[in-house]
Design an enzyme around this catalytic site. Structure first.
Site, PDB file in Angstrom:
ATOM      1  CD  GLU A 181    -139.454  52.251 -19.189  1.00  0.00           C
ATOM      2  OE1 GLU A 181    -138.419  51.905 -19.768  1.00  0.00           O
ATOM      3  OE2 GLU A 181    -140.238  52.942 -19.723  1.00  0.00           O
ATOM      4  CE  LYS A 230    -137.900  50.455 -23.299  1.00  0.00           C
ATOM      5  NZ  LYS A 230    -137.948  51.807 -22.823  1.00  0.00           N
ATOM      6  CB  CYS A 262    -141.781  51.981 -22.512  1.00  0.00           C
ATOM      7  SG  CYS A 262    -142.328  53.798 -22.405  1.00  0.00           S
TER       8      CYS A 262
END
Length: 543
Positions: free
Chosen positions: A45, A112, A148
């Protein structure tokens, strides 16, 4: 489909070094292609900025630097697909993005969706959330991207499955704490079964201020079976081959499964990596610490040597009239065993000079902790002088138990730049010291068996003014890490006077902790980014 080989680019980035991180990506990608014949490589990430970039994300020039980095990756025209993380500024805000670069072109991007805002995370301060899946074709296979925290939630996996994905690629910057690896494995198994697809999970490795990222990247098949686990606490380029049969995609790791590390070794390696990267990334020549003959400084010295090598570590014994011969002998013994530069500098002359200068101010007053603190502050002055002259980082040696209750001296034993044991309770300090000795005997037996003492007064012992450390650490774990009230802790069977004394000391010493050096976080809740209490407060934590 043809067989697909994916590399897990478990790299150690430097926050803010966008050109350097770009080069790390290119070098890792070239190795993955030439050495492992990989078709694609998945990086962590926010690969290009490093994680967490914090308020660097607010800098106006950041996006220009990111665009240059993406152009450099595309211009390299590598024969391998790159999947990297970066921030992307748009009119709608800044997204935590993952991009796919193939044949010199950015062919897909994913924003994300779930922005963590708990413990050490503060992503809602910087990012806006995405709201849609990203599925792209990778050598005949439909691959989805997540980042994540997305993998900790059900929705992104279900979205990807509905969009036709056959495999999930997950970019991570997941910081270490004790027990985290097992949590991740269980989570990935559950999520893979839910989506009925394999998951390739690449995690960042390295130390960044108080955070340690352990790597330990993984691949699980659609049934949740662990197929690949990268070695923790080191950079790696593990690969897995993906084939297809009548039941779907099959994972074939190209190396044996790395065994899980033993619990104490995991913590020890986290401390070693956290220290090494702090020293290296901040370009210190070496480290210096006060070696007292006690357990905390002994363990800190061992970690420092394992992290940096003996030639970059200096230990200084600073005896006073209350320092026992045993302490002097044990300190010298450990320094010799580890092969570090060692010297002894008495603080007696400077202490006497301070007391002479202060005599008019102290006239008519009896001795108290002031004189004890002055000893510690004399030592702090010596260590900081060595630091300034030699360019060495001063390591403080206080543990989490002492820091919690204020059993330390501002501008004395707290003087320094990095506290290796800041998040390690005293009972675990002893356990880690024994673990280190099981590898090679570097800590003298006396240090492991004698009662802990600061030796600031005759016959002083820590437990003269504190509960026994096994009791203290249990109370602290409940209060600091689990937010139990005093009444709840007493209900667990602890003595009420002990509980209220410990809680009072924890609350009273918030001001000290705010001025303490940073140190690597190894528990689920350390004194740092994930515990923010006011210094000035009328709160009373009884109920």
């Amino acid at each position: 489909m043809a067989n697909l080989t994916i590399a897990l680019g478990q790299i150690n980035t430097l926050v803010g070094d966008i050109p350097g991180n770009t080069q790390r990506v290119l070098e890792a990608a070239r190795r993955a292609y030439t050495q492992n014949c990989a078709d694609a490589i998945l990086f962590p990430e926010l690969t290009l900025t490093g994680y967490p970039p914090e308020d660097l994300l607010l800098r106006p020039s950041l996006q220009l630097r990111i665009e240059r980095a993406l152009q450099a990756l595309a211009a390299a025209q590598l024969p391998i697909t790159l999947i990297v993380g970066y921030p992307k500024a748009t009119e709608a805000g800044v997204f935590n993005m993952a991009g796919v670069i193939e044949s010199g072109h950015l062919i897909a991007e994913y924003a994300k969706q779930h922005l963590p805002n708990y413990q050490v995370f503060d992503e809602m301060r910087y990012f806006v959330a995405g709201d849609r899946p990203c599925v792209f074709e990778l050598k005949g296979t439909k691959a989805a991207l997540t980042i994540c925290e997305d993998i900790w939630q059900e929705q992104p996996m279900l979205q990807a499955r509905e969009a036709g994905a056959e495999i999930m690629l997950n970019l991570n910057a997941s910081p270490f704490h004790q027990g985290k690896s097992g949590e991740r494995e269980a989570l990935l198994a559950e999520r893979a079964r839910q989506g009925q697809m394999p998951i390739v999970y690449t995690n960042l490795v390295g130390g960044q201020d108080e955070l340690v990222f352990d790597g330990a990247s993984m691949v699980v098949d659609k049934n949740g079976q662990l197929c690949l686990r990268s070695k923790a606490f080191t950079e790696s380029l593990d690969t897995c081959e993906i084939t297809r049969n009548s039941d779907g995609l099959v994972i074939k790791p190209q190396q044996p499964l790395t065994p899980a590390m033993e619990r104490l070794d995991v913590v020890y390696q986290a401390l070693v990596l956290g220290l090494r990267d702090y020293v290296e990334k901040n370009r210190f020549r070496g480290v210096v610490l006060g070696l007292s003959g006690g357990i905390d400084s002994a363990l800190t010295l061992a970690i420092a040597v394992d992290a940096l090598g003996a030639d970059r570590v200096e230990a200084v014994m600073m005896p006073f009239r209350y320092t026992s011969d045993m302490s002097k002998d044990d300190a010298a013994d450990e320094a010799e065993r580890l092969g570090v530069r060692y010297q002894s500098i008495s603080i007696e002359p400077m202490y006497d000079s301070f007391m002479e200068a202060l005599a008019p101010e102290f006239a008519g007053m009896s001795a108290d902790t002031t004189e004890e603190n002055l000893q510690a502050r004399c030592r702090g002055v010596l260590l900081m002088a060595i630091s300034n002259k030699k360019g060495f980082l001063v390591l403080t040696t206080g543990n989490k138990s002492e820091l919690a209750v204020g059993y330390s001296t501002l501008y004395g034993d707290m003087a320094g730049g990095f506290d290796v044991l800041k998040d390690v309770p005293k009972t675990q300090v002893f356990a880690l010291a024994r673990h280190r000795n099981s590898l090679s005997s570097v800590i003298p037996d006396n240090v492991l068996t004698r009662p802990p003492s600061a030796e600031l007064a005759p016959d002083q012992k820590d437990e003269d003014s504190l509960p026994a450390y096994d009791v203290l650490d249990e109370i602290l774990a409940l209060y600091v890490e689990r937010d139990y009230s005093a009444d709840q802790i007493v209900a667990q069977g602890f003595n009420e006077d002990d509980v209220r004394q410990v809680i009072r000391l924890v609350d009273l010493n918030e001001y000290k902790r705010r001025q303490s050096p940073i140190g690597p976080r190894v528990t689920a809740r350390g004194f740092g980014r994930d515990r923010r209490y006011p210094i000035t407060s009328g709160w009373r934590p009884g109920e």
